[in-house]
Design an enzyme around this catalytic site. Structure first.
Site, PDB file in Angstrom:
ATOM      1  N   ASP A  89       0.823  -1.214   0.000  1.00 29.53           N
ATOM      2  CA  ASP A  89       0.000   0.000   0.000  1.00 29.53           C
ATOM      3  C   ASP A  89       0.857   1.265   0.000  1.00 29.53           C
ATOM      4  OD1 ASP A  89      -2.281  -1.517   0.071  1.00 29.53           O
ATOM      5  OD2 ASP A  89      -2.666  -1.252   2.212  1.00 29.53           O
ATOM      6  N   ASP A 237      -5.139  -8.384  14.616  1.00 30.06           N
ATOM      7  CA  ASP A 237      -4.619  -9.695  14.982  1.00 30.06           C
ATOM      8  C   ASP A 237      -5.267 -10.211  16.261  1.00 30.06           C
ATOM      9  OD1 ASP A 237      -3.476  -7.689  16.491  1.00 30.06           O
ATOM     10  OD2 ASP A 237      -1.419  -8.129  15.933  1.00 30.06           O
TER      11      ASP A 237
END
Length: 690
Positions: A89, A237
């Site tokens: 990105d 996560d």
């Protein structure tokens, strides 16, 4: 002893904070016990070579991105079973660097692709979510840009999926630059505590453990069954691993498989990382705890430990509450000793609950090398104490629902002590939080003086630890800020705008130091004028209460009168006069004041006591009048002492002090704004190439 409402509130907050912090600390010791008692019971079996996708989420990491791709392509695993997705990105030089690297490995036969979304929506979680749309392999491994997986990683980790219920294998983080500086050593020790104590204790048990965002392998079915990657929090996560375990999947930790990574070497980068973890954990608590609490198949202990893990960062605001409250309570002569007649027990208790217990844990973690690690413990304590401001702001950000922005932790490819990073791109400036750290540091200096002058020196080390931490973190935040151009443009002649920005930076640093020194001087001077006379008065009143000698009592009263004269001469204490211009009130409580804190009334009582002592000195000591008079003097002394204790906290929060603090903070904010403006100007110069 009865407290005034303000002191009672401060005392209650102090005690509640202490109880909660102690509970979280004891739970860490409980996990340390579990990590030693519960052995690794995992069974492995030959699985052949299941297909795996290795996803590498990257954003502006030109110093470490190629190193990551090289190490992943060097993994010992069949190329036809291993797919590599570089989730890029980036919007800087990293894009071209990765494009060239991916093309080179494609020519060598690797299944590798350079994935460009064209947006940063969802940040890292968004990139992983986008990648899952085209992922069809059995397993998915994830590595952040600063990790360096060893060649044998997949062959040693994958066999642990022999149990069909295992959805995640998390491996331990190594620290390739641990000895670079004191802050990298402190970070390494802190991370080792997390992995070797918390993760080890929770693995192979019914307790929830978390994915650490990298150096782990997921079963693709597990990710999909848990609902995939969510972008609502900053710790995708932690969010996914908890949702997976609520679905019945098992997550395991492998302490013997170590993947080296680069620790942040810049203080502002380390603070950004800590901020993201703290804010994200609280966000997950808000998002998940209700579902965990009502989930029937989750054991009670697992629910309790989930609550503790997701909310543990509330300890940082509680630490600040205690830090702010302690000097006020000491100034109010509140007894905070564990055993009132043996102050040494207090410091012994702190040592037993803190450093003492941690040294025992370090011994169990590192065995023969424990002594070298124990030497880092003081640095870690200072580091954690100093980080409490940064992490407190993160907690409030999460609670107040402030909009998410995933700010990555920049890495510089720094491996050796001699490696320089200060002129590299991605160098972060200090933030407003640094100003708060300076404020708390100066407050701590005042607290140390309060401890000494209130005859409570046993609390000096406790206050000093956090004070040093605040100044240490603030100093590194400032010193690690550099207004330098990127290396690619160093050879160019500095423009007039750059020269001006550098001059502003230097002058601003001088200004900040000057304001800090002036603030410290004014704090000490203010204490000596406003508070210390009250401390001396209390000491003399104690002498009166414990004495039966009129001459000695008179000496104490004369000393008290001298200090009262100093207080009465203080023009900043609000006054009231009657119609005849006679002073009838001098009260530090400027809102909702009462007669108990009126210094005019207190002085009248002292005059009455002095007259009574003069009369008592002429009466025979064995007479009833003598004993009655002495009891009256003692009772008056006790009452005045209570009144002085009621008045003391309000001397700290006087109108003058608040005005000075406001001006002081405004001056720091003004300098910070100037620095930020010049930093943006330099950035524009670099981007335009002029």
């Amino acid at each position: 002893m009865a407290f005034n409402p303000f002191t009672q509130l401060v005392f209650d907050l102090f005690i509640i904070s202490a109880i909660i912090i102690t509970a979280y600390t004891c739970n860490f010791y409980y996990l340390a016990f579990l990590s030693r008692k519960r052995k690794d019971l995992l069974q492995t079996a030959e699985l052949g070579t299941p297909s795996i996708t290795i996803q590498l989420p990257i954003y502006n990491e030109k110093y470490v991105a190629k190193r990551l791709v090289d190490s992943v392509c060097n993994l010992d695993y069949p190329q036809d079973k291993m797919r590599i997705m570089v989730l890029d990105d980036s919007d800087d030089d990293t894009v071209e660097l990765l494009a060239d690297t991916v093309d080179d490995y494609k020519k060598k036969g690797f299944q590798i692709e350079h994935v460009r979304r064209g947006t940063r929506d969802g940040y890292k979680a968004g990139a992983l979510k986008h990648a899952m749309k085209s992922t069809d392999t059995e397993l998915v491994a994830i590595f952040d840009a600063d990790f360096i997986p060893p060649t044998w990683f997949l062959k040693r980790a994958i066999p642990h999926f022999s149990n069909s219920k295992i959805g995640l294998v998390q491996c331990r983080w190594g620290h390739v630059n641990e000895n670079y500086s004191a802050i990298t050593q402190a970070q390494a020790l802190s991370l080792d505590f997390h992995f070797l104590i918390e993760q080890k204790a929770k693995s192979n048990s019914h307790l929830f453990m978390n994915f650490n965002g990298t150096a782990g392998i997921w079963k693709r079915d597990c990710i999909e069954d848990a609902g995939g990657w969510h972008t609502a929090t900053l710790v995708e996560d932690l969010d996914l691993s908890y949702r997976a375990q609520m679905k019945g999947w098992k997550c395991v930790f492998l302490p013997d498989i170590v993947v080296d990574a680069e620790l942040p070497v810049q203080m502002n980068a380390a603070k950004r990382q800590q901020f993201r973890w703290a804010k994200g954990s609280i966000q997950c608590a808000i998002k998940l705890l209700t579902d965990i609490a009502i989930k029937r198949k989750v054991a009670i202990e697992a629910k309790i430990q989930a609550f503790i893990q997701l909310t543990r960062h509330v300890v940082y605001p509680l630490m600040l509450i205690q830090f702010l409250a302690l000097p006020i309570l000491l100034a109010g002569q509140v007894n905070l000793y564990v055993i009132s007649f043996l102050p040494a027990i207090t410091i012994a208790t702190y040592l037993a609950m803190g450093p003492g217990a941690y040294i025992m844990i370090i011994q169990s973690m590192y065995h023969k090398s424990w002594k070298s690690k124990a030497k880092i413990l003081p640095t870690l304590l200072v580091y954690n104490a100093g980080m409490s401001v940064n992490n407190t702001v993160a907690v409030f950000d999460a609670v107040l629902g402030k909009k998410n922005e995933f700010l990555r932790t920049p890495k510089y490819g720094v491996l050796k002590t001699k490696d320089d990073w200060k002129s590299n791109a991605y160098n972060l400036p200090f933030s407003q939080v640094t100003l708060l750290e300076i404020f708390f540091g100066i407050y701590g200096m005042l607290g140390i003086f309060v401890s000494i002058f209130s005859n409570n020196p046993i609390f000096v080390p406790i206050i000093a630890l956090q004070t040093i931490g605040f100044f240490y973190i603030a100093y590194l935040s400032l010193s690690h800020t550099r207004f330098k151009r990127n290396k690619s443009s160093v050879s160019r002649v500095m423009t007039k705008k750059e020269k001006m920005a550098n001059r502003v930076y230097k002058l601003s640093m001088v200004g900040i130091v000057g304001i800090i020194v002036f603030g410290g001087f004014m704090a000490i001077y203010g204490y000596s004028v406003d508070i210390y006379p009250l401390d001396r008065i209390r000491g003399n009143l104690d002498g009166i209460i414990g004495s039966s000698d009129p001459a000695a009592i008179r000496t104490h009263l004369v000393a008290i009168q001298a200090d009262m004269d100093t207080i009465m001469a203080n023009d900043l204490i609000p006054e009231k006069t009657n119609a005849d211009g006679e002073l009838i009130s001098k009260n530090p409580v400027w809102l909702f004041s009462t007669e108990s804190t009126n210094f005019v009334r207190i002085q009248d009582n002292l005059d009455t006591m002095l007259a009574s002592v003069d009369k008592i000195s002429t009466v025979p000591k064995d007479s009833s009048a003598y004993h009655t008079g002495m009891m009256d003097v003692s009772d008056r002394a006790l009452l005045i002492k209570t009144n002085i204790m009621d008045a003391t906290p309000y001397m700290y929060v006087s109108v003058a002090n608040m005005v000075f603090a406001t001006v002081w903070i405004a001056a720091l904010l003004g300098i910070f704004a100037a620095l930020k403006r010049k930093k943006e100007q330099l950035k524009q110069v670099d981007e335009s190439g002029i």
